[in-house]
Design an enzyme around this catalytic site. Structure first.
Site: not given
Ligand code: CP
Ligand code: NVA
Length: 307
Positions: A101, A128, A131, A225, A265, A293
């Site tokens: 990530r 993502h 997701q 989101d 999400c 997930r």
């Molecule tokens: N939806 C998602 O990716 O959540 P986190 O940021 O908690 O991993």
């Molecule tokens: N769009 C959000 C998704 C988190 C799972 C971010 O990138 O922070």
């Protein structure tokens, strides 16, 4: 050859279908005692916070018989300037896969170039994909079908929206994005997805609107989101004012079908992009979505690593 999962495009339509069905099977508990990844070690480098991705992958890796190793980037020599390529080459000697990530998508691409094992994108600024697979699984569980389902995404054209567009193009979901002007999804993602669906035999639609009411009126699923993604904190004020008419609230829900499903999400900023009433209401499936997930991450790992 190793298989990476950096964007939804890395999977074929039949692989996505397989992942969804396999994830539902894993959720049912069959194969609970099978450990297809026994003896493997899988690293996880996170440059941004995470609850669902981190925990679902750690638990999923353990349940598949492998060892998860969470690597906070500040604890690695990466945090002191060791290069991505050297890190990837060294970790190739120990690990079978890596979940990453990070901010720039190109960081994951560079890591994948030098890492001999499987690389899975656990979120970048642009994508993502894990997701999106869990989301398609969740819609399939509730609707029994994906082709022709009408999905309205209301909010920021961000990483989650980009991957949902790609997953919709692959699965035949008709997706409408309603966002403020200037916050549309990535142009390259849109062009590629539009080109992809133009070659499909089954009609699939991608629409970009700036009116949330129009977007939700026919939707089977409404998705949102956060307005301020990780890394965009300095834009919080301007974003909150631009997005204020894009909240999923009871008034908006009243304009949609009675049985429309509401997805997010997570993490949610309750009171911003979604109200408590909607998030905790009868149409909301956000916690099933979060649970998925885990099952979908296991199916992804199994597909990419059990070879
Ligand atoms: N939806 C998602 O990716 O959540 P986190 O940021 O908690 O991993
Ligand atoms: N769009 C959000 C998704 C988190 C799972 C971010 O990138 O922070």
């Amino acid at each position: 050859m190793k298989r990476d999962f950096l964007t939804v495009w890395d999977l074929s339509e039949s692989e996505i279908e397989h992942l969804i069905k396999r994830a539902i099977q894993l959720k049912s508990g069959v194969d609970r005692n099978k450990c297809p990844l026994l003896g493997k070690s899988i690293g996880m480098i996170f440059h941004k916070p995470s609850t669902r991705t981190r925990v679902s992958f750690e638990v999923g890796i353990y349940q598949l018989g492998a060892q998860p190793i969470y690597l906070n980037s500040v604890d690695l020599q990466l945090g002191r300037g060791e290069s991505i390529s050297d890190t990837a080459k060294v970790l190739s000697r120990y690990l079978s896969a890596m979940v990453i990530r990070t901010y720039n998508h190109s960081t994951i691409e560079e890591f994948a170039k030098y890492f001999s094992g499987v690389v899975i994108n656990g979120l970048s600024d642009e994508h993502h994909p894990c997701q999106a697979i869990a989301d398609m699984m969740t819609i399939y569980e509730y609707k029994g079908v994906l082709k022709g389902v009408k999905l309205a995404y209301v909010g920021d054209g961000n990483n989650v929206a980009n991957s949902l567009i790609e997953a919709s193009a692959k699965t035949g979901v008709n997706i409408t994005i309603a966002c403020p002007e200037g916050f549309e999804p990535n142009k390259d993602v849109l062009n590629r997805a539009k080109q992809y669906i133009s070659k499909k035999e089954i009609f699939t639609e991608i629409k970009i609107l700036h009116d949330p009411e129009e977007a939700v009126s026919e939707a089977d699923v409404i998705y949102t989101d956060v307005w301020v993604s990780m890394g965009q904190e300095q834009e919080s004020r301007i974003r909150r004012s631009k997005f204020k008419n894009f909240q999923i609230n009871e008034r908006l829900l009243r304009l949609a079908k009675k049985d429309t499903l509401v997805m997010h999400c997570l993490p949610a900023h309750r009171g911003e992009e979604i109200t408590d009433e909607v998030m905790d209401g009868n149409n909301s499936i956000v916690f099933d979505q979060a649970e998925n997930r885990l099952h979908s991450s296991k199916a992804i790992l199994e597909l990419l690593l059990s070879v």
